[in-house]
Write a protein that holds these residues in place. Structure first.
Motif, PDB file in Angstrom:
ATOM      1  N   CYS A   1      16.994  -9.065  41.435  1.00 52.23           N
ATOM      2  CA  CYS A   1      16.654  -8.639  40.070  1.00 52.23           C
ATOM      3  C   CYS A   1      17.910  -8.256  39.300  1.00 52.23           C
ATOM      4  CB  CYS A   1      15.676  -7.464  40.119  1.00 52.23           C
ATOM      5  SG  CYS A   1      14.028  -7.906  40.725  1.00 52.23           S
ATOM      6  N   MET A   2      18.852  -7.606  39.965  1.00 45.66           N
ATOM      7  CA  MET A   2      20.109  -7.244  39.323  1.00 45.66           C
ATOM      8  C   MET A   2      20.885  -8.490  38.889  1.00 45.66           C
ATOM      9  SD  MET A   2      21.387  -4.153  41.843  1.00 45.66           S
ATOM     10  CE  MET A   2      22.947  -3.917  40.967  1.00 45.66           C
ATOM     11  N   GLN A   3      20.698  -9.573  39.623  1.00 47.03           N
ATOM     12  CA  GLN A   3      21.383 -10.839  39.308  1.00 47.03           C
ATOM     13  C   GLN A   3      20.641 -11.658  38.260  1.00 47.03           C
ATOM     14  OE1 GLN A   3      21.523 -12.539  43.231  1.00 47.03           O
ATOM     15  NE2 GLN A   3      23.078 -11.091  43.968  1.00 47.03           N
ATOM     16  N   GLY A   4      19.482 -11.159  37.794  1.00 48.84           N
ATOM     17  CA  GLY A   4      18.760 -11.827  36.731  1.00 48.84           C
ATOM     18  C   GLY A   4      17.732 -12.845  37.173  1.00 48.84           C
ATOM     19  N   VAL A   5      17.436 -12.917  38.477  1.00 47.59           N
ATOM     20  CA  VAL A   5      16.421 -13.858  38.950  1.00 47.59           C
ATOM     21  C   VAL A   5      15.069 -13.520  38.325  1.00 47.59           C
ATOM     22  CG1 VAL A   5      15.199 -14.735  40.976  1.00 47.59           C
ATOM     23  CG2 VAL A   5      17.646 -14.267  41.103  1.00 47.59           C
ATOM     24  N   VAL A   6      14.793 -12.231  38.195  1.00 40.46           N
ATOM     25  CA  VAL A   6      13.593 -11.748  37.516  1.00 40.46           C
ATOM     26  C   VAL A   6      14.044 -10.831  36.379  1.00 40.46           C
ATOM     27  CG1 VAL A   6      11.495 -10.353  37.737  1.00 40.46           C
ATOM     28  CG2 VAL A   6      12.165 -11.887  39.582  1.00 40.46           C
ATOM     29  N   ASN A   7      13.501 -11.047  35.199  1.00 40.37           N
ATOM     30  CA  ASN A   7      13.870 -10.260  34.022  1.00 40.37           C
ATOM     31  C   ASN A   7      13.005  -9.002  33.944  1.00 40.37           C
ATOM     32  OD1 ASN A   7      14.632  -9.209  31.578  1.00 40.37           O
ATOM     33  ND2 ASN A   7      14.262 -11.064  30.399  1.00 40.37           N
ATOM     34  N   LEU A   8      13.515  -7.901  34.448  1.00 46.80           N
ATOM     35  CA  LEU A   8      12.739  -6.669  34.499  1.00 46.80           C
ATOM     36  C   LEU A   8      12.554  -6.023  33.128  1.00 46.80           C
ATOM     37  CD1 LEU A   8      14.185  -5.002  37.738  1.00 46.80           C
ATOM     38  CD2 LEU A   8      12.101  -6.355  37.506  1.00 46.80           C
ATOM     39  N   GLU A   9      13.531  -6.148  32.271  1.00 45.02           N
ATOM     40  CA  GLU A   9      13.471  -5.500  30.960  1.00 45.02           C
ATOM     41  C   GLU A   9      12.252  -5.953  30.158  1.00 45.02           C
ATOM     42  OE1 GLU A   9      15.076  -3.119  29.569  1.00 45.02           O
ATOM     43  OE2 GLU A   9      16.888  -2.855  30.781  1.00 45.02           O
ATOM     44  N   GLU A  10      11.816  -7.197  30.343  1.00 49.52           N
ATOM     45  CA  GLU A  10      10.688  -7.725  29.576  1.00 49.52           C
ATOM     46  C   GLU A  10       9.395  -6.958  29.842  1.00 49.52           C
ATOM     47  OE1 GLU A  10      10.030  -9.919  27.271  1.00 49.52           O
ATOM     48  OE2 GLU A  10      12.024 -10.762  26.966  1.00 49.52           O
ATOM     49  N   PHE A  11       9.298  -6.318  30.998  1.00 48.78           N
ATOM     50  CA  PHE A  11       8.068  -5.611  31.351  1.00 48.78           C
ATOM     51  C   PHE A  11       7.938  -4.269  30.633  1.00 48.78           C
ATOM     52  CE2 PHE A  11       8.686  -8.546  34.834  1.00 48.78           C
ATOM     53  CZ  PHE A  11       7.407  -8.959  35.155  1.00 48.78           C
ATOM     54  N   ILE A  12       9.059  -3.696  30.228  1.00 47.54           N
ATOM     55  CA  ILE A  12       9.046  -2.374  29.603  1.00 47.54           C
ATOM     56  C   ILE A  12       8.813  -2.532  28.107  1.00 47.54           C
ATOM     57  CG2 ILE A  12      10.317  -0.239  29.216  1.00 47.54           C
ATOM     58  CD1 ILE A  12      11.965  -0.925  31.734  1.00 47.54           C
ATOM     59  N   THR A  13       7.604  -2.246  27.674  1.00 54.50           N
ATOM     60  CA  THR A  13       7.247  -2.411  26.265  1.00 54.50           C
ATOM     61  C   THR A  13       7.307  -1.106  25.485  1.00 54.50           C
ATOM     62  OG1 THR A  13       4.909  -2.173  26.885  1.00 54.50           O
ATOM     63  CG2 THR A  13       5.786  -4.421  26.689  1.00 54.50           C
ATOM     64  N   HIS A  14       7.239   0.026  26.204  1.00 53.16           N
ATOM     65  CA  HIS A  14       7.276   1.329  25.535  1.00 53.16           C
ATOM     66  C   HIS A  14       8.031   2.323  26.410  1.00 53.16           C
ATOM     67  CE1 HIS A  14       3.750  -0.690  23.806  1.00 53.16           C
ATOM     68  NE2 HIS A  14       3.900   0.091  22.749  1.00 53.16           N
ATOM     69  N   GLU A  15       8.630   3.325  25.758  1.00 47.41           N
ATOM     70  CA  GLU A  15       9.281   4.425  26.461  1.00 47.41           C
ATOM     71  C   GLU A  15       8.920   5.731  25.770  1.00 47.41           C
ATOM     72  OE1 GLU A  15      13.387   3.931  27.735  1.00 47.41           O
ATOM     73  OE2 GLU A  15      13.326   1.824  27.129  1.00 47.41           O
ATOM     74  N   LEU A  16       8.562   6.732  26.586  1.00 46.55           N
ATOM     75  CA  LEU A  16       8.151   8.028  26.052  1.00 46.55           C
ATOM     76  C   LEU A  16       8.657   9.146  26.963  1.00 46.55           C
ATOM     77  CD1 LEU A  16       4.393   7.347  25.144  1.00 46.55           C
ATOM     78  CD2 LEU A  16       6.247   7.745  23.512  1.00 46.55           C
ATOM     79  N   PRO A  17       8.813  10.348  26.422  1.00 49.65           N
ATOM     80  CA  PRO A  17       9.112  11.491  27.292  1.00 49.65           C
ATOM     81  C   PRO A  17       7.910  11.802  28.164  1.00 49.65           C
ATOM     82  CG  PRO A  17       8.719  12.225  25.046  1.00 49.65           C
ATOM     83  CD  PRO A  17       8.775  10.738  24.996  1.00 49.65           C
ATOM     84  N   PHE A  18       8.155  12.372  29.328  1.00 51.31           N
ATOM     85  CA  PHE A  18       7.105  12.647  30.303  1.00 51.31           C
ATOM     86  C   PHE A  18       5.957  13.460  29.709  1.00 51.31           C
ATOM     87  CE2 PHE A  18       5.738  15.400  34.019  1.00 51.31           C
ATOM     88  CZ  PHE A  18       4.976  14.419  34.620  1.00 51.31           C
ATOM     89  N   GLU A  19       6.264  14.375  28.802  1.00 50.31           N
ATOM     90  CA  GLU A  19       5.239  15.238  28.221  1.00 50.31           C
ATOM     91  C   GLU A  19       4.192  14.468  27.429  1.00 50.31           C
ATOM     92  OE1 GLU A  19       8.454  15.741  28.110  1.00 50.31           O
ATOM     93  OE2 GLU A  19       8.663  17.521  29.385  1.00 50.31           O
ATOM     94  N   LYS A  20       4.492  13.218  27.055  1.00 50.50           N
ATOM     95  CA  LYS A  20       3.550  12.412  26.293  1.00 50.50           C
ATOM     96  C   LYS A  20       2.782  11.436  27.188  1.00 50.50           C
ATOM     97  CE  LYS A  20       5.907  12.782  21.834  1.00 50.50           C
ATOM     98  NZ  LYS A  20       6.408  12.063  20.631  1.00 50.50           N
ATOM     99  N   ILE A  21       2.516  11.841  28.409  1.00 42.91           N
ATOM    100  CA  ILE A  21       1.847  10.978  29.377  1.00 42.91           C
ATOM    101  C   ILE A  21       0.461  10.558  28.912  1.00 42.91           C
ATOM    102  CG2 ILE A  21       0.973  12.950  30.714  1.00 42.91           C
ATOM    103  CD1 ILE A  21       1.349  11.197  33.229  1.00 42.91           C
ATOM    104  N   ASN A  22      -0.249  11.427  28.200  1.00 44.03           N
ATOM    105  CA  ASN A  22      -1.580  11.056  27.713  1.00 44.03           C
ATOM    106  C   ASN A  22      -1.496   9.922  26.698  1.00 44.03           C
ATOM    107  OD1 ASN A  22      -3.530  12.961  29.039  1.00 44.03           O
ATOM    108  ND2 ASN A  22      -2.177  14.482  28.102  1.00 44.03           N
ATOM    109  N   GLU A  23      -0.453   9.928  25.857  1.00 42.33           N
ATOM    110  CA  GLU A  23      -0.250   8.831  24.908  1.00 42.33           C
ATOM    111  C   GLU A  23       0.047   7.533  25.655  1.00 42.33           C
ATOM    112  OE1 GLU A  23       2.527   9.602  21.771  1.00 42.33           O
ATOM    113  OE2 GLU A  23       1.950  11.725  21.614  1.00 42.33           O
ATOM    114  N   ALA A  24       0.802   7.636  26.734  1.00 43.75           N
ATOM    115  CA  ALA A  24       1.132   6.455  27.526  1.00 43.75           C
ATOM    116  C   ALA A  24      -0.119   5.834  28.136  1.00 43.75           C
ATOM    117  CB  ALA A  24       2.128   6.830  28.619  1.00 43.75           C
ATOM    118  N   PHE A  25      -1.027   6.673  28.633  1.00 39.41           N
ATOM    119  CA  PHE A  25      -2.273   6.159  29.187  1.00 39.41           C
ATOM    120  C   PHE A  25      -3.107   5.478  28.102  1.00 39.41           C
ATOM    121  CE2 PHE A  25      -1.446   8.173  33.138  1.00 39.41           C
ATOM    122  CZ  PHE A  25      -2.330   7.612  34.056  1.00 39.41           C
ATOM    123  N   GLN A  26      -3.107   6.031  26.910  1.00 39.20           N
ATOM    124  CA  GLN A  26      -3.888   5.434  25.834  1.00 39.20           C
ATOM    125  C   GLN A  26      -3.336   4.069  25.450  1.00 39.20           C
ATOM    126  OE1 GLN A  26      -6.771   6.985  24.754  1.00 39.20           O
ATOM    127  NE2 GLN A  26      -7.106   4.930  23.911  1.00 39.20           N
TER     128      GLN A  26
END
Length: 387
Positions: free
Chosen positions: A348-373
């Protein structure tokens, strides 16, 4: 603090007080509370979690869809990365300061299963949704300030600033790797890519159908693309997922709601008799049947990846198995976590699989309920929570 850790000399062997997201009942909002995390016991590791994300297994557990997951209060979460704070007696392959990912399907290395090349199951630390305490003494390492125990989840419980897991469920990774992206190897990406590589062994020039384009389905697409599959059909009732799917290897898309005839008939017409491989990532028995019938007679292979919480039996007639089609289920993509995942991380580090594409959102841990929604609304593939 060093590498995001409290001074290890101040915490080793001591109880740590930290924040965790606790679920007190099915569907109830997560509550960020202070919890006490005990030191690791024999063959256990205490980890400072830096990133954790949410998958559908967390969602179904939170909603109480499966009786095995109805234990409260509980700290859910099983996809994460972090740094080792301390290790218990007997742990030799992991040390404080190591960059690691916890895994729900461990590898002790000593049992009959671990020594068998035919499986990635583990007798001691394999996935067990009924397990809510530690193996060593049948007790929890989490407690409320009042001393009330808090149950564990899938060997990991990553919705906490600190967690304690079996050493068999801790994988050391290259310190140069991005911990944020390595988080995805704890579950979704490893499960999907591994299913394409280790279970189906997708061949170059082959045809693939993927039913359900969540993170696991998209990871299957990435794995099939990397192996050179020429036609990768994505099936989902949410057309908003098709754009992301095309960016990750999907060549054709089908929304079942757009057709009056069964999906498997559409796929057979598109592929001249059926695909070589199909992957069921939805956890719905009717979808499983469509996935099975969408494969080619004589050699078609269907891999089950979805979690089926319904008590319904397989929706297949025994005689349908006499056509040469094969059906099999996969856990954690067939990866033996401790021995095989580090090499996958390097790929994955060599780019065989593009991991960044899977991350569509980022939030602080305290907003976990928003993440579930976001997941409930079908808007996120993976929402990364920063602790």
């Amino acid at each position: 603090m060093e590498n995001g850790l409290r001074n290890p000399s101040e915490t080793t062997g001591k109880v740590i007080t930290c924040k965790a997201a606790i679920t007190w009942g099915p569907g109830e909002p997560f509550v960020i509370e202070e919890v006490r995390v005990d030191p690791p016991q024999k063959m256990e590791v205490r980890i400072k979690i830096l990133f954790t994300s949410i998958c559908h297994t967390d969602l179904s557990a939170w909603q109480g869809e499966n009786e095995a997951q109805r234990a409260y209060p509980r700290i859910l979460g099983h996809e994460a990365s972090g740094i080792v704070e301390s290790v218990g007696e007997g742990v030799m392959d992991i040390k404080k300061g190591d960059h690691v990912v916890p895994i729900f399907n461990g590898e002790c290395g000593d049992c009959l299963y671990c020594k068998c090349e035919k499986t990635n199951m583990c007798e001691r630390a394999g996935v067990n949704p009924f397990m809510t305490v530690m193996v060593n003494d049948g007790k929890s390492r989490f407690s409320c300030k009042e001393g009330k125990p808090i149950f564990h989840f899938l060997n990991t419980s990553t919705f906490s600033e600190y967690t304690v897991v079996e050493s068999a469920c801790v994988v050391k990774i290259d310190p140069d790797a991005s911990l944020k992206t390595m988080t995805l190897l704890s579950c979704g990406v490893s499960t999907g890519v591994g299913a394409a590589w280790n279970i189906a062994n997708v061949k170059a020039g082959s045809t693939v159908a993927i039913f359900g384009l969540g993170a696991v389905g998209l990871a299957v697409a990435e794995g099939a693309r990397a192996r050179g599959a020429t036609k990768i059909i994505g099936v989902d009732i949410n057309p908003n997922k098709f754009t992301k799917g095309r960016a990750m290897g999907i060549t054709d898309t089908i929304n079942p709601r757009d057709f009056e005839k069964p999906v498997h008939e559409c796929i057979r017409e598109m592929t001249g008799g059926g695909v070589d491989y199909s992957f069921e990532c939805a956890g719905i028995s009717e979808v499983l049947r469509e996935a099975f019938l969408s494969t080619h007679e004589g050699w078609g292979l269907t891999v089950i990846l979805g979690i089926h919480t319904s008590p319904k039996m397989l929706p297949l007639h025994p005689m349908e198995l006499f056509t040469g089609r094969v059906i099999i289920a996969s856990v954690f993509g067939g990866f033996k976590g401790k021995t095989q995942l580090p090499n996958f991380a390097k790929e994955c580090m060599q780019g065989v699989v593009n991991l960044e594409e899977f991350i569509t959102h980022e939030l602080p841990f305290e907003k976990i309920n928003e993440a579930f929604q976001l997941l409930i609304d079908g808007k996120s593939v993976r929402c990364m929570l920063h602790l």
